[in-house]
Design an enzyme around this catalytic site. Structure first.
Site, PDB file in Angstrom:
ATOM      1  CD  GLU A 120      49.528  21.423 -24.961  1.00  0.00           C
ATOM      2  OE1 GLU A 120      48.570  22.200 -24.511  1.00  0.00           O
ATOM      3  OE2 GLU A 120      50.375  20.913 -24.213  1.00  0.00           O
ATOM      4  CD  GLU A 140      52.024  26.884 -20.155  1.00  0.00           C
ATOM      5  OE1 GLU A 140      53.148  27.378 -19.969  1.00  0.00           O
ATOM      6  OE2 GLU A 140      51.067  27.320 -19.178  1.00  0.00           O
TER       7      GLU A 140
END
Length: 363
Positions: free
Chosen positions: A182, A325
């Site tokens: 994300e 991430e």
């Protein structure tokens, strides 16, 4: 208003259909995988969790011939209105900058994916601005949940179903193993709020400094979450309500990725705190979805241990990472590749004409 209610009803039905298609793991394939491990010329169970993961993947796919060469990281990118409350160190504009850097290969996750031989798929599920990232936008960021619900119920459902559709596309493209990531300034705040609401615990227990808040900033962040939970009273028994009131589009999209992976019988790696919160949300919608998830690493975020306990999962890597991430999940790709290589390539006891080890236990 009537159109919104009708839209939400239709999407509730669509989500129910996805959940109904999620089935238990294939026990026969898992038993075959266990037999294969036990036939390999090494001490029984000596690769520990690595053996368990390969067995689980066999059960997920229904095929003991485990092949995970085609890998992809799905990175859900979204902005969060709650950043207005001063709960982050950086501004909302950073989301778009980092999201575009996924495309150019200039982020940690992108570099790690290249090294691991995996695709990286950033998705704009709700960023405030326009970028070159593939556009699956639900809205231009959520609203500030300190003042009003983060999103409508229809938007929450749309974010989940978007994640499901993206997994369906990746399965058709030949992907065999997924990881979740994300990007979104403020999403440790939304994740802490969602987790506190689902577990009905004080936000202080699951809220950390994110990208580096001061002690005063952390106190502010906790207070904002407490006040929002008191204001909106999200229903812990209704995960969509929790997502709509205090969540983020990235969390909803990732919850959909987990449900989509379970529907399409794909193994999916949980990253850290944020993707783990989405995993718990997915499990509250469909408990069977947990069987398709593999926890990769233990994030440094304070709520991670509570989260893993709530999921009933244990993570294999402990690297003190908290970047997000999808970096922790991607770091686990090569480990699974090595496990699969041993499983598929190593000589068996029969090959080398040596007597197999036996399960002796305590005598």
């Amino acid at each position: 208003m009537q159109e919104q209610e009708e839209g939400a009803l239709n999407q509730e039905t669509d989500l129910e259909q996805v959940i109904r298609q999620i089935r238990p793991l294939d026990e026969h394939a898992m038993e075959q995988a266990k037999k294969q491990w036990n036939s390999i010329a090494k001490p029984l169970h000596s690769l520990g969790k690595l053996e368990e993961h390969i067995i689980r993947i066999a059960g997920i796919t229904g095929d003991p011939d485990v092949k995970i060469e085609e890998k992809a990281l799905i990175v859900m990118c979204a902005d969060n209105g709650v950043v207005e409350e001063g709960v982050t160190q950086t501004g909302q504009e950073v989301t778009a900058i980092v999201a575009e850097n996924f495309l150019s290969g200039e982020t940690s996750a992108a570099i790690m994916c290249k090294k691991a031989g995996a695709r990286i798929l950033p998705i704009d599920i709700g960023m405030a601005g326009k970028t070159k990232v593939p556009d699956h936008k639900v809205a231009c960021g959520t609203r500030n949940f300190a003042k009003e619900p983060a999103m409508t119920r229809e938007q929450a459902l749309q974010s989940i179903l978007t994640g499901v559709r993206i997994v369906e596309e990746q399965k058709k493209a030949g992907v065999a193993l997924l990881a979740t990531g994300e990007m979104g300034i403020g999403n440790t705040t939304t994740s802490s709020a969602v987790l506190a609401a689902l577990l009905q615990i004080d936000p202080e227990k699951v809220t950390g400094r994110g990208a580096g808040l001061t002690s005063a900033g952390l106190s502010r962040k906790i207070q904002v979450i407490r006040q929002a939970l008191a204001l909106h009273k999200p229903d812990a028994n209704d995960p969509v309500d929790v997502l709509a009131k205090v969540g983020g589009f990235d969390i909803g999209g990732l919850a959909g990725v987990y449900l989509g992976a379970a529907k399409m019988r794909l193994p999916v790696l949980i990253d850290g705190f944020i993707s783990g919160t989405a995993a718990l949300l997915a499990c509250r919608l469909c408990p069977e979805a947990k069987e398709y998830m593999i926890a990769s690493h233990k994030s440094k975020e304070p709520g991670m241990q509570i989260l893993l306990k709530a999921l009933g999962l244990s993570a294999s890597l402990d690297c003190d990472m908290c970047l997000g991430e999808g970096t922790g999940a991607v770091a686990f790709f090569p480990v699974l590749d090595m496990a699969a290589a041993v499983y598929r390539q190593m000589s068996t006891f029969a090959d080398i004409q040596v007597e197999e080890y036996q399960e002796l236990g305590d005598k």
